[in-house]
Write a protein that holds these residues in place. Structure first.
Motif, PDB file in Angstrom:
ATOM      1  N   GLY A 118       0.776  -1.239   0.000  1.00  0.00           N
ATOM      2  CA  GLY A 118       0.000   0.000   0.000  1.00  0.00           C
ATOM      3  C   GLY A 118       0.807   1.288   0.000  1.00  0.00           C
ATOM      4  O   GLY A 118       0.250   2.363  -0.093  1.00  0.00           O
ATOM      5  N   PHE A 119       2.143   1.180   0.088  1.00  0.00           N
ATOM      6  CA  PHE A 119       2.957   2.397   0.220  1.00  0.00           C
ATOM      7  C   PHE A 119       3.079   3.152  -1.102  1.00  0.00           C
ATOM      8  O   PHE A 119       2.604   2.705  -2.143  1.00  0.00           O
ATOM      9  N   GLN A 120       3.722   4.336  -1.018  1.00  0.00           N
ATOM     10  CA  GLN A 120       3.740   5.293  -2.128  1.00  0.00           C
ATOM     11  C   GLN A 120       4.357   4.735  -3.416  1.00  0.00           C
ATOM     12  O   GLN A 120       5.358   4.009  -3.378  1.00  0.00           O
ATOM     13  N   ILE A 121       3.761   5.139  -4.530  1.00  0.00           N
ATOM     14  CA  ILE A 121       4.208   4.709  -5.857  1.00  0.00           C
ATOM     15  C   ILE A 121       4.712   5.925  -6.623  1.00  0.00           C
ATOM     16  O   ILE A 121       4.050   6.962  -6.639  1.00  0.00           O
ATOM     17  N   ASN A 122       5.860   5.800  -7.265  1.00  0.00           N
ATOM     18  CA  ASN A 122       6.321   6.904  -8.108  1.00  0.00           C
ATOM     19  C   ASN A 122       5.626   6.863  -9.463  1.00  0.00           C
ATOM     20  O   ASN A 122       5.000   7.840  -9.871  1.00  0.00           O
ATOM     21  N   LYS A 123       5.738   5.727 -10.170  1.00  0.00           N
ATOM     22  CA  LYS A 123       5.034   5.566 -11.449  1.00  0.00           C
ATOM     23  C   LYS A 123       4.302   4.227 -11.427  1.00  0.00           C
ATOM     24  O   LYS A 123       4.930   3.185 -11.199  1.00  0.00           O
ATOM     25  N   THR A 124       3.009   4.256 -11.673  1.00  0.00           N
ATOM     26  CA  THR A 124       2.237   3.013 -11.672  1.00  0.00           C
ATOM     27  C   THR A 124       2.577   2.180 -12.911  1.00  0.00           C
ATOM     28  O   THR A 124       3.128   2.692 -13.898  1.00  0.00           O
ATOM     29  N   ALA A 125       2.218   0.909 -12.861  1.00  0.00           N
ATOM     30  CA  ALA A 125       2.450   0.019 -14.007  1.00  0.00           C
ATOM     31  C   ALA A 125       1.704   0.530 -15.236  1.00  0.00           C
ATOM     32  O   ALA A 125       2.233   0.511 -16.351  1.00  0.00           O
ATOM     33  N   ALA A 126       0.493   1.021 -15.015  1.00  0.00           N
ATOM     34  CA  ALA A 126      -0.297   1.535 -16.136  1.00  0.00           C
ATOM     35  C   ALA A 126       0.405   2.731 -16.773  1.00  0.00           C
ATOM     36  O   ALA A 126       0.497   2.846 -17.995  1.00  0.00           O
ATOM     37  N   TYR A 127       0.934   3.624 -15.933  1.00  0.00           N
ATOM     38  CA  TYR A 127       1.605   4.828 -16.439  1.00  0.00           C
ATOM     39  C   TYR A 127       2.862   4.466 -17.214  1.00  0.00           C
ATOM     40  O   TYR A 127       3.191   5.086 -18.225  1.00  0.00           O
ATOM     41  N   ALA A 128       3.569   3.433 -16.733  1.00  0.00           N
ATOM     42  CA  ALA A 128       4.821   3.032 -17.381  1.00  0.00           C
ATOM     43  C   ALA A 128       4.574   2.149 -18.603  1.00  0.00           C
ATOM     44  O   ALA A 128       5.512   1.797 -19.313  1.00  0.00           O
ATOM     45  N   GLY A 129       3.310   1.794 -18.848  1.00  0.00           N
ATOM     46  CA  GLY A 129       2.991   0.993 -20.026  1.00  0.00           C
ATOM     47  C   GLY A 129       3.371  -0.467 -19.875  1.00  0.00           C
ATOM     48  O   GLY A 129       3.774  -1.107 -20.849  1.00  0.00           O
ATOM     49  N   ILE A 130       3.266  -1.003 -18.655  1.00  0.00           N
ATOM     50  CA  ILE A 130       3.593  -2.409 -18.437  1.00  0.00           C
ATOM     51  C   ILE A 130       2.369  -3.267 -18.743  1.00  0.00           C
ATOM     52  O   ILE A 130       1.279  -3.036 -18.214  1.00  0.00           O
ATOM     53  N   ASP A 131       2.570  -4.244 -19.600  1.00  0.00           N
ATOM     54  CA  ASP A 131       1.489  -5.125 -20.040  1.00  0.00           C
ATOM     55  C   ASP A 131       1.514  -6.403 -19.189  1.00  0.00           C
ATOM     56  O   ASP A 131       2.561  -7.020 -19.045  1.00  0.00           O
ATOM     57  N   ASP A 132       0.357  -6.785 -18.661  1.00  0.00           N
ATOM     58  CA  ASP A 132       0.274  -8.012 -17.855  1.00  0.00           C
ATOM     59  C   ASP A 132       0.828  -9.224 -18.606  1.00  0.00           C
ATOM     60  O   ASP A 132       1.427 -10.121 -18.013  1.00  0.00           O
ATOM     61  N   ALA A 133       0.629  -9.236 -19.916  1.00  0.00           N
ATOM     62  CA  ALA A 133       1.058 -10.381 -20.712  1.00  0.00           C
ATOM     63  C   ALA A 133       2.580 -10.579 -20.641  1.00  0.00           C
ATOM     64  O   ALA A 133       3.076 -11.694 -20.779  1.00  0.00           O
ATOM     65  N   GLU A 134       3.324  -9.489 -20.426  1.00  0.00           N
ATOM     66  CA  GLU A 134       4.789  -9.595 -20.387  1.00  0.00           C
ATOM     67  C   GLU A 134       5.291 -10.056 -19.025  1.00  0.00           C
ATOM     68  O   GLU A 134       6.428 -10.501 -18.900  1.00  0.00           O
ATOM     69  N   THR A 135       4.474  -9.876 -17.988  1.00  0.00           N
ATOM     70  CA  THR A 135       4.972 -10.145 -16.648  1.00  0.00           C
ATOM     71  C   THR A 135       4.465 -11.471 -16.099  1.00  0.00           C
ATOM     72  O   THR A 135       4.829 -11.852 -14.982  1.00  0.00           O
ATOM     73  N   GLY A 136       3.637 -12.172 -16.846  1.00  0.00           N
ATOM     74  CA  GLY A 136       3.067 -13.438 -16.387  1.00  0.00           C
ATOM     75  C   GLY A 136       4.141 -14.507 -16.180  1.00  0.00           C
ATOM     76  O   GLY A 136       5.258 -14.395 -16.704  1.00  0.00           O
ATOM     77  N   GLU A 137       3.788 -15.540 -15.428  1.00  0.00           N
ATOM     78  CA  GLU A 137       4.723 -16.612 -15.073  1.00  0.00           C
ATOM     79  C   GLU A 137       5.322 -17.269 -16.315  1.00  0.00           C
ATOM     80  O   GLU A 137       6.508 -17.625 -16.334  1.00  0.00           O
ATOM     81  N   ASP A 138       4.529 -17.395 -17.388  1.00  0.00           N
ATOM     82  CA  ASP A 138       5.023 -18.074 -18.589  1.00  0.00           C
ATOM     83  C   ASP A 138       5.879 -17.160 -19.451  1.00  0.00           C
ATOM     84  O   ASP A 138       6.825 -17.602 -20.100  1.00  0.00           O
ATOM     85  N   ALA A 139       5.526 -15.901 -19.458  1.00  0.00           N
ATOM     86  CA  ALA A 139       6.189 -14.992 -20.409  1.00  0.00           C
ATOM     87  C   ALA A 139       7.492 -14.432 -19.868  1.00  0.00           C
ATOM     88  O   ALA A 139       8.486 -14.341 -20.581  1.00  0.00           O
ATOM     89  N   TRP A 140       7.517 -14.077 -18.598  1.00  0.00           N
ATOM     90  CA  TRP A 140       8.652 -13.297 -18.080  1.00  0.00           C
ATOM     91  C   TRP A 140       9.855 -14.183 -17.769  1.00  0.00           C
ATOM     92  O   TRP A 140       9.733 -15.216 -17.107  1.00  0.00           O
ATOM     93  N   ARG A 141      11.003 -13.769 -18.244  1.00  0.00           N
ATOM     94  CA  ARG A 141      12.269 -14.395 -17.868  1.00  0.00           C
ATOM     95  C   ARG A 141      13.261 -13.290 -17.580  1.00  0.00           C
ATOM     96  O   ARG A 141      13.343 -12.318 -18.327  1.00  0.00           O
ATOM     97  N   LEU A 142      13.997 -13.431 -16.505  1.00  0.00           N
ATOM     98  CA  LEU A 142      15.076 -12.487 -16.221  1.00  0.00           C
ATOM     99  C   LEU A 142      16.306 -12.940 -17.000  1.00  0.00           C
ATOM    100  O   LEU A 142      16.739 -14.087 -16.869  1.00  0.00           O
ATOM    101  N   VAL A 143      16.848 -12.045 -17.790  1.00  0.00           N
ATOM    102  CA  VAL A 143      18.036 -12.374 -18.579  1.00  0.00           C
ATOM    103  C   VAL A 143      19.248 -11.773 -17.880  1.00  0.00           C
ATOM    104  O   VAL A 143      19.365 -10.553 -17.758  1.00  0.00           O
ATOM    105  N   VAL A 144      20.128 -12.640 -17.393  1.00  0.00           N
ATOM    106  CA  VAL A 144      21.323 -12.177 -16.674  1.00  0.00           C
ATOM    107  C   VAL A 144      22.548 -12.524 -17.509  1.00  0.00           C
ATOM    108  O   VAL A 144      22.758 -13.688 -17.867  1.00  0.00           O
ATOM    109  N   THR A 145      23.348 -11.519 -17.819  1.00  0.00           N
ATOM    110  CA  THR A 145      24.531 -11.731 -18.645  1.00  0.00           C
ATOM    111  C   THR A 145      25.778 -11.319 -17.869  1.00  0.00           C
ATOM    112  O   THR A 145      25.739 -10.353 -17.108  1.00  0.00           O
TER     113      THR A 145
END
Lengths: 416, 154
Positions: free
Chosen positions: A261-288
């Motif tokens: 519940g704490f303060q937000i600087n930029k919401t996901a909607a404002y930053a244009g984050i799509d749920d489809a990209e963050t889902g368990e199947d879609a999202w992968r962290l790429v570490v190089t």
């Protein structure tokens, strides 16, 4: 000067307030001398906190030249460092507004004084005063507008506020050197009940009867500062204190309740984050890193050793949260996964964000190495909410909020 | 009057200051030199030639109204709450005036419509506090005046 036409502001007789005089101006001047010095130093610190020398993605003023002479590697401790310096910068700036306005009011007759220039030095001093007054107002106005997200000013906030500060400071130092001795002398003499030694030209020749004493007027200015301070300072704390920040941005109630519940600087909607990209199947962290690239799902990240850190979010806009309890994978453990075992290097972090000036941000080796620096997956005992960076976000002690990248997609370890 | 300062030192100081201001200034003017100049000089002009005269004239008006009623010393009871309220509006007008409602709401997830109401409430409290103080002081003065008056002989 003789005074035959007091209807014109160029004649001293036009100015009637009995408050104007060396004592009032000197006291306000000395307050500003201290206050603005603190603003300048905390402002420079804020620039250093971005680690602009580390990577171009962190630097909004790459043509700074020697103005970046003082830059240093921003430390990770004390962990509340940026919360303090930037909270002081913005809250003190807002608090000083009445003092600045009163100071300008107290010397306004000088603006109209004739002749415009008595000598070459005097002419140059007046040009310098334009830089001083214009610079002060420019800095305060751009700052006050920026914290309210009102981007009316001509260009990006960072270069305007940074270079504007240096132009202002050049004139400020000159003014301070020329006037401080007289101001100190005046205040000292007036305290001993003597007349001021300097600045007699500010005293109106034909004052109106007073409606308030000089001391009362100072209380009045101080009251304005106190009111602004009281309705602003609370935005640096969570809970009931934040509710006291009645008019400041990020004051009042928190955006939500519960762990996220704490303060937000930029919401996901404002930053244009799509749920489809963050889902368990879609999202992968790429570490190089040194040994190649690793792709990790959120479930895999949760199986790595998890650690906790209690850290605040502190924004360049001057608001901050109290400590939140973050849980996630240490950045140095992620570095070790890709071959940087003993000596964690710098890292470039990239977000899923499509726009926003800090969708890519660099962290320095000392920040990566700190055991409290996490790729956080949870906060206050729950998964991150989309607005706080789900699936994963960076938290680094003492770093400005913009470097705590949300919706992390890619991390590239190595010397930047 | 102060005796003329050491001219050479002052000239050198000013030259040094202008050089630094120039170095930062060319970077400040950057891509939009006209816009930045307008803002920089405009801020000073707008303050000195518009804002300050406006509030000075308003203040003189208040003083005159009280003066005409023979109570010049009561000016502060209006001046203080009015100035404090105006100060809050001056600093927070983008939020109070609803100029940034959409962006503020979208970006922060916070309601942007409470600022005007809160500012009006603070203004009401400031004026009410001032009125209360005035009445209290008036009563105190009246009571003191009654006490000091010699007892009426019957």
């Amino acid at each position: 000067m003789r005074d035959h036409s007091p209807r014109l502001p160029t004649s001293p007789g036009f100015w009637r307030s009995p408050l104007r005089g060396p004592w009032f101006t000197s006291v306000l001047g000395l307050v500003l001398l201290v206050g603005i010095t603190v603003l300048f130093v905390t402002g420079l610190l804020s620039y250093a906190a971005y680690n602009p020398g580390l990577s171009p993605v962190n630097d909004k003023t790459p043509d700074k030249g020697i103005l970046g002479f003082y830059l240093f590697a921003w430390p990770t401790g004390p962990y509340w460092l940026y919360r303090l310096t930037q909270g002081v910068h913005v809250t003190l700036g807002v608090t000083l507004i009445p003092v600045l306005l009163a100071k300008l009011w107290s010397v306004v007759p000088k603006l109209f004084a004739l002749p415009p220039a008595r000598s070459l030095t005097h002419a140059l001093e007046r040009i310098s005063l334009l830089l001083l007054v214009g610079g002060a107002l420019f800095e305060f106005v751009t700052g006050v507008l920026n914290v309210q997200l009102d981007y009316l000013f001509p260009g990006s906030f960072y270069p305007l506020h940074f270079y504007g500060a240096w132009v202002f400071f050049a004139a400020f130092v000159t003014h301070a050197v020329l006037k401080t001795p007289a101001a100190v002398r005046n205040v000292r003499r007036m305290r001993q009940g003597q007349e001021a030694a300097d600045g007699g030209e500010l005293v109106p020749p034909r004052p109106d009867p007073a409606t308030v004493t000089r001391r009362g007027a100072l209380w009045f200015v101080g009251g304005g500062s106190l009111l602004l301070f009281g309705t602003t300072a609370g935005r640096s704390f969570d809970g009931p204190l934040r509710r006291t920040a009645l008019l400041a941005p990020h004051g009042g109630a928190d955006p939500g309740s519960g762990p996220n519940g704490f303060q937000i600087n930029k919401t996901a909607a404002y930053a244009g984050i799509d749920d489809a990209e963050t889902g368990e199947d879609a999202w992968r962290l790429v570490v190089t890193g040194r040994t190649g690239t690793v792709r990790l799902s959120r479930a895999e990240l949760l199986h790595l050793p998890l650690h906790s850190a209690a850290l605040p979010i502190a924004c360049v806009e001057g608001w901050s949260t109290s400590d939140q309890w973050w849980r996630g994978v240490r950045l140095r453990d992620l570095a070790a996964l890709v071959g940087h075992d003993d000596d964690p290097p710098d890292v470039l972090v990239e977000s899923l964000q499509r726009h926003g000036s800090f969708r890519r941000a660099a962290l320095r080796a000392n920040q990566v190495a700190d055991p409290r620096s996490l790729l956080a997956l949870q906060v206050n005992g729950e998964d991150l909410s989309p607005d706080h960076g789900y699936p994963a976000r960076i938290v680094v002690p003492a770093a400005p909020g913009v470097l705590n990248t949300k919706w992390v997609a890619r991390m590239t370890f190595g010397d930047l | 009057m102060r005796k003329p300062p050491k001219g050479t030192a002052q000239l050198l100081l000013l030259a040094c200051s202008f050089a630094l201001a120039g170095y930062a200034g060319v970077r400040l003017l950057g891509d939009d030199w006209l816009g930045v100049t307008l803002w920089f000089v405009g801020a000073a002009l707008l303050h000195d030639l518009v804002l300050l005269p406006l509030y000075a004239v308003a203040d003189r008006g208040v003083v005159r109204v009280f003066g005409a009623a023979g109570h010049r010393e009561r000016t502060m009871y209006v001046r203080v709450p009015a100035a404090l309220s105006a100060l809050l509006l001056l600093v927070w007008f983008p939020l109070i005036g609803g100029q940034v409602d959409r962006r503020y709401g979208m970006a922060t997830g916070l309601p942007a419509d409470g600022f005007l109401g809160r500012w009006l409430l603070i203004t009401a409290v400031l004026f009410a506090g001032s009125a209360l103080l005035f009445l209290l002081r008036l009563r105190l003065r009246l009571r003191r005046a009654t006490k000091d008056r010699p007892p009426v002989a019957h």
